[in-house]
Each structure stands twice: as structure tokens, then as C-alpha cells.
Write a protein that holds these residues in place. Sequence first.
Motif, PDB file in Angstrom:
ATOM      1  N   GLY A   1       0.801  -1.227   0.000  1.00  0.00           N
ATOM      2  CA  GLY A   1       0.000   0.000   0.000  1.00  0.00           C
ATOM      3  C   GLY A   1       0.833   1.277   0.000  1.00  0.00           C
ATOM      4  N   GLU A   2       2.158   1.164   0.133  1.00  0.00           N
ATOM      5  CA  GLU A   2       3.005   2.370   0.070  1.00  0.00           C
ATOM      6  C   GLU A   2       3.005   2.910  -1.358  1.00  0.00           C
ATOM      7  N   ILE A   3       3.141   4.232  -1.475  1.00  0.00           N
ATOM      8  CA  ILE A   3       3.139   4.835  -2.810  1.00  0.00           C
ATOM      9  C   ILE A   3       4.397   5.677  -3.044  1.00  0.00           C
ATOM     10  N   VAL A   4       4.811   5.736  -4.295  1.00  0.00           N
ATOM     11  CA  VAL A   4       5.890   6.652  -4.698  1.00  0.00           C
ATOM     12  C   VAL A   4       5.479   7.342  -5.999  1.00  0.00           C
ATOM     13  N   GLU A   5       6.249   8.346  -6.362  1.00  0.00           N
ATOM     14  CA  GLU A   5       5.993   9.070  -7.608  1.00  0.00           C
ATOM     15  C   GLU A   5       7.042   8.727  -8.653  1.00  0.00           C
ATOM     16  N   SER A   6       6.614   8.662  -9.897  1.00  0.00           N
ATOM     17  CA  SER A   6       7.547   8.580 -11.032  1.00  0.00           C
ATOM     18  C   SER A   6       7.070   9.613 -12.035  1.00  0.00           C
ATOM     19  N   VAL A   7       8.012  10.252 -12.696  1.00  0.00           N
ATOM     20  CA  VAL A   7       7.644  11.308 -13.641  1.00  0.00           C
ATOM     21  C   VAL A   7       8.212  10.981 -15.015  1.00  0.00           C
ATOM     22  N   LEU A   8       7.387  11.161 -16.029  1.00  0.00           N
ATOM     23  CA  LEU A   8       7.824  10.904 -17.401  1.00  0.00           C
ATOM     24  C   LEU A   8       7.953  12.237 -18.115  1.00  0.00           C
ATOM     25  N   MET A   9       9.129  12.503 -18.650  1.00  0.00           N
ATOM     26  CA  MET A   9       9.352  13.760 -19.371  1.00  0.00           C
ATOM     27  C   MET A   9       9.684  13.456 -20.830  1.00  0.00           C
ATOM     28  N   LYS A  10       9.021  14.178 -21.719  1.00  0.00           N
ATOM     29  CA  LYS A  10       9.255  13.934 -23.146  1.00  0.00           C
ATOM     30  C   LYS A  10      10.235  14.964 -23.684  1.00  0.00           C
ATOM     31  N   TYR A  11      11.301  14.484 -24.258  1.00  0.00           N
ATOM     32  CA  TYR A  11      12.270  15.375 -24.903  1.00  0.00           C
ATOM     33  C   TYR A  11      12.351  14.987 -26.368  1.00  0.00           C
TER      34      TYR A  11
END
Length: 342
Positions: free
Chosen positions: A80-90
Motif C-alpha cells: 500500500g506504500e506509494i511513490v511518484e515517477s515522472v515521465l518527461m518527453k524530450y
Amino acid sequence: MLSDFTLTELRNFAVEKGLPTFRGNQIFDAIYNGKSLNEITNIPKNILEKIEGDYPKAHIAKKLESKDGTKKYIIEFADGEIVESVLMKYKYGNTICVSTQVGCRMGCKFCASGLHGLKRNLTSGEILSQVLLVNRDLGGGLKERQITNIVLMGSGEPLDNYDNVVKFLRLITSADGLNISERNISLSTCGLVPEIYKLADEGLNITLTISLHAPNDKLRQKTMPIANRYSIDEILKACKNYIDKTKRRVAIEYTLIKGVNDSKASASELISLLKGMLCHVNIIPLNYVKERGLKGTTRAEAYQFVELLEKGGLSATVRRTMGEDIAGACGQLRNEILAGAK
Ligand code: SAH
């Protein structure tokens, strides 16, 4: 968890379970295609029951998309723990920023990730799952890879979770897996000196990024508790060793905080500190985190700061800000979700 395993380890696992080795390949394919257990159609149910407990449960719990195309994912794990991931488009490809810990214990005064302290380390498989799930969300898989670059710049201090992070780096660069080039991976650290030396000897030629954020120890100690443990001098010595061993240019992150580290004098000090070192300085106006109170400079001020550094002979640029409308900075979105859940 099976996502911690290499292909060879999964094949051995299959044999230990009394299965033919090709079942190991099938499990590997399923994991690397970002499939959940109930989406696997080429393995009989009675075998899936045998591996159910060990099969990764990570999934995308939430997704936000910014006007500029940046996507922010909340990934939830089995507990149930959560983390963030970010997708960046270059132009050159898709970069994913992954988290390495749930929370962080480094306590930097400007950062949202450490507001709730460290909850736990992520396993290598949990770090990997972030890449595999986002890769799939973009329409990719093991063969049609969508992710080209990885930065370990999400929540957590990667070198405070050393073994899991190094295992992740081996998995993600493996020719059997997504086969991401070492040159396309950056690891960012607030400066854990012994681990920087250790990393230099792993034979992983990834880009080392140092979160410096101040030109002297006294100023650094004001915002970064780690500065009481290691001096800038010790960090830069470790960087020079890293450069010698890997022949890679080191990146220096310098977040501009209004009235703290943005003066002309700070720029001059930074120049004397870094002159002659094989490095590039990324200047980032601080992202405002309301719980922290510190303010960033304007972009115009950031450009002026870069100009000073360039005049002094350093290579420097202002980092593009992306995804500001979706709580782009480290740990911001997780905090909003945790606050909303209270
Ligand atoms: N613990 C590692 C990984 C985090 S990377 C490290 O310290 O490098 C995230 C980068 O964003 C670090 O350089 C961090 O110092 C910086 N950062 C954290 N909070 C920020 C904020 N509010 N605005 C701009 N940069 C921030």
C-alpha cells in the motif's frame, strides 16, 4: 519478489519450483511487459497459483498529465506504500524519473520528499517496476521500448539504498531486459561520500549528479543536514575519483533559493570551487513547497546566475521546468495525496 531476479535467476527459480526452464522466460517476459498476474495467458492457472505470492504487485494508482506532456504517476506497491515517477518527453526520447525510497531521511530544508521522514527502502524490483509500468503505459514493452533515459532523481536518496539501487542498475542495463544504455542513466545524490567511491568501482558508467546547492559548507549546512557529515571538499574529491575511473562528466545541481545562495558572491565562490573539474552545472529555480517556506528565484535571475558562471569559465545551463501544473517537484504529489487522506 520476482522482479528482483535476472533472467538466469528466474530460470533457476522455475527449476526449483519443479517447472521447465522456459517458464522462467515466460515470467520474465510478463514482468518486463508490465503485466499483472491475471493478464498472463500463456501459463496454466495451477502454475500461476504457485508463483502468485512472489509476483510483483506494483501498479499505477493514479496518473496526471501536464500541459507540456509531462506525466506524473503514483505507483502503489503490495503493502500500500506509494511513490511518484515522472515521465518527461524530450526531442531525443522519453526520460523517466524514478523514486528509490518511500520518503527520505536526508531532511533537506527545501525538499518535499523528506517531510514525513523515511518510510522504507524500495527493492530493486520496485524501482524497476516504475520503469516497466510507465513503459507499458506509453504503449511499449520488452521489445518495443518507449523509455530511453532514466534519472534516479525522484523521492529518496539512492546511495542510502545502495545495494537495491545497484541491483536495479544491473537489471535495467541488462541485454535481456530493457537494455538501457549506461550513458542514458543519471544518479543524483546529496553526497554520501563512501558510496560515491563504491559506485566508481561498480563498472557502471552512469552519470553521477551531485546536489550541491551551496558554494561553501557553512551555507550548505543551513539547508542540507548531510553537510554536517561530509564537507564539499570531500564530495569533490570523491567526484574526481569518479571522473578518473569512469571518464564521465559529473553533473552539479544547484537550486537557486532566493536570498540564500543566489548572490554574486555565491556565483564567484562556485566558480573557484568547480573550475577545472570535468562537470556541468544545472541551475534550477527552487520549486516552491508550501510546507518549507523557502522561495525560488525567477527564471530571469537564474539566467543571470548562469551568465556569471559561464563568464567564470564553467559550463552551466538553466534546467527546463516541466510539469509545474501537476506538482512536479520531488515528493509534492505524494504529500498532497497523504495530506488528502488524513
Ligand atoms: N536525494 C537525491 C535524489 C533527489 S534528486 C539528491 O539529493 O540528489 C532531486 C533533486 O531535486 C535534488 O537535486 C534535490 O536537491 C532537488 N530538489 C528537491 N526539492 C526541490 C525543490 N523544491 N525545488 C527544486 N529542486 C528541488
